[in-house]
Design a protein around this motif. Structure first.
Motif, short mmCIF file in Angstrom:
data_model
loop_
_atom_site.label_atom_id
_atom_site.label_comp_id
_atom_site.label_asym_id
_atom_site.label_seq_id
_atom_site.Cartn_x
_atom_site.Cartn_y
_atom_site.Cartn_z
N PRO A 61 0.01 -3.83 9.95
CA PRO A 61 -0.82 -2.66 10.26
C PRO A 61 -0.01 -1.45 10.75
CG PRO A 61 -1.86 -4.64 11.08
CD PRO A 61 -0.50 -5.05 10.56
N GLU A 62 1.05 -1.69 11.49
CA GLU A 62 1.85 -0.56 11.99
C GLU A 62 2.59 0.17 10.87
OE1 GLU A 62 4.06 -4.43 12.93
OE2 GLU A 62 2.07 -3.70 13.30
N ASP A 63 2.75 -0.49 9.70
CA ASP A 63 3.39 0.16 8.55
C ASP A 63 2.56 1.35 8.04
OD1 ASP A 63 5.36 -1.79 8.61
OD2 ASP A 63 4.43 -3.00 7.03
N LEU A 64 1.27 1.38 8.35
CA LEU A 64 0.38 2.41 7.82
C LEU A 64 0.44 3.73 8.60
CD1 LEU A 64 -2.71 0.17 7.09
CD2 LEU A 64 -0.88 0.84 5.51
N ALA A 65 1.05 3.72 9.79
CA ALA A 65 1.07 4.90 10.65
C ALA A 65 1.67 6.12 9.94
CB ALA A 65 1.82 4.61 11.93
N GLU A 66 2.79 5.95 9.26
CA GLU A 66 3.43 7.10 8.60
C GLU A 66 2.56 7.68 7.50
OE1 GLU A 66 6.65 6.22 5.52
OE2 GLU A 66 6.70 4.40 6.75
N PHE A 67 1.81 6.83 6.81
CA PHE A 67 0.94 7.31 5.73
C PHE A 67 -0.28 8.02 6.30
CE2 PHE A 67 3.22 3.55 4.18
CZ PHE A 67 3.98 4.16 3.20
N CYS A 68 -0.78 7.53 7.43
CA CYS A 68 -1.88 8.21 8.11
C CYS A 68 -1.46 9.61 8.55
CB CYS A 68 -2.34 7.40 9.33
SG CYS A 68 -3.22 5.88 8.89
N GLN A 69 -0.24 9.74 9.05
CA GLN A 69 0.27 11.04 9.47
C GLN A 69 0.36 11.99 8.28
OE1 GLN A 69 3.98 10.10 11.38
NE2 GLN A 69 3.01 9.83 13.38
N GLN A 70 0.76 11.49 7.13
CA GLN A 70 0.89 12.34 5.94
C GLN A 70 -0.43 12.96 5.53
OE1 GLN A 70 2.93 10.77 2.46
NE2 GLN A 70 4.21 9.47 3.76
N VAL A 71 -1.52 12.25 5.75
CA VAL A 71 -2.83 12.76 5.32
C VAL A 71 -3.64 13.31 6.49
CG1 VAL A 71 -2.91 11.28 3.30
CG2 VAL A 71 -3.95 10.48 5.42
N MET A 73 -4.63 11.77 9.45
CA MET A 73 -5.59 10.92 10.14
C MET A 73 -4.85 10.04 11.15
SD MET A 73 -6.66 7.86 7.43
CE MET A 73 -7.69 8.77 6.36
N ASP A 74 -5.60 9.60 12.16
CA ASP A 74 -5.00 8.66 13.08
C ASP A 74 -5.12 7.26 12.49
OD1 ASP A 74 -7.58 7.68 13.59
OD2 ASP A 74 -7.83 8.96 15.34
N ASN A 75 -4.53 6.27 13.13
CA ASN A 75 -4.51 4.91 12.57
C ASN A 75 -5.88 4.26 12.47
OD1 ASN A 75 -1.80 5.29 12.47
ND2 ASN A 75 -1.28 3.36 13.43
N SER A 76 -6.90 4.85 13.09
CA SER A 76 -8.24 4.27 13.01
C SER A 76 -8.95 4.72 11.74
CB SER A 76 -9.06 4.69 14.23
OG SER A 76 -9.34 6.07 14.18
N GLY A 77 -8.34 5.66 11.00
CA GLY A 77 -8.97 6.15 9.78
C GLY A 77 -9.69 7.46 9.98
N SER A 78 -9.67 8.00 11.21
CA SER A 78 -10.34 9.27 11.48
C SER A 78 -9.45 10.44 11.11
CB SER A 78 -10.70 9.39 12.96
OG SER A 78 -11.54 8.33 13.35
N ILE A 79 -10.01 11.42 10.48
CA ILE A 79 -9.25 12.64 10.14
C ILE A 79 -8.99 13.41 11.42
CG2 ILE A 79 -9.29 14.80 8.86
CD1 ILE A 79 -9.48 12.90 6.73
N GLY A 80 -7.73 13.79 11.62
CA GLY A 80 -7.37 14.54 12.81
C GLY A 80 -7.63 16.01 12.63
N ILE A 81 -8.02 16.67 13.69
CA ILE A 81 -8.21 18.12 13.68
C ILE A 81 -6.99 18.75 14.34
CG2 ILE A 81 -9.67 20.03 14.44
CD1 ILE A 81 -11.08 18.09 12.53
N THR A 82 -6.31 19.62 13.60
CA THR A 82 -5.14 20.28 14.15
C THR A 82 -5.47 21.73 14.44
OG1 THR A 82 -4.34 20.74 11.92
CG2 THR A 82 -3.51 18.74 13.00
N ALA A 83 -4.93 22.23 15.52
CA ALA A 83 -5.21 23.61 15.92
C ALA A 83 -4.33 24.58 15.18
CB ALA A 83 -5.01 23.75 17.42
#
Length: 83
Positions: A61-71, A73-83
């Motif tokens: 599961p921790e292997d997915l962190a870098e791919f979540c960052q690329q798109v 989203m956090d590791n829970s699958g939620s899209i992050g809001i950036t300021a």
């Protein structure tokens, strides 16, 4: 469950950020596909849409962190809001 064609390490798959999908070439000429969201839910079987073959994607599961960052989203699958 049907037998899988092969076991493939996540590092050997291609990640398509715009589709949030991992792919891997299938012997039939198409490609195996698995969505990042499905992997975050614990899924590890990628299927080919053109034939009956499937592969087992080997990852932690921790292997997915870098791919979540690329798109974005956090590791829970939620899209992050950036300021």
């Amino acid at each position: 469950m049907a037998a899988v064609y092969d076991e493939i390490e996540i590092e050997d798959l291609t990640f398509l950020p715009e589709e949030q999908m991992f792919t891997y070439p299938c012997p039939c000429g198409d490609r195996f596909e698995i969505l990042l969201d499905d992997m975050l839910d614990g899924e590890n079987i990628a299927v080919c849409p053109s034939c009956s073959l499937m592969i087992d994607v080997i990852y932690e599961p921790e292997d997915l962190a870098e791919f979540c960052q690329q798109v974005g989203m956090d590791n829970s699958g939620s899209i992050g809001i950036t300021a």
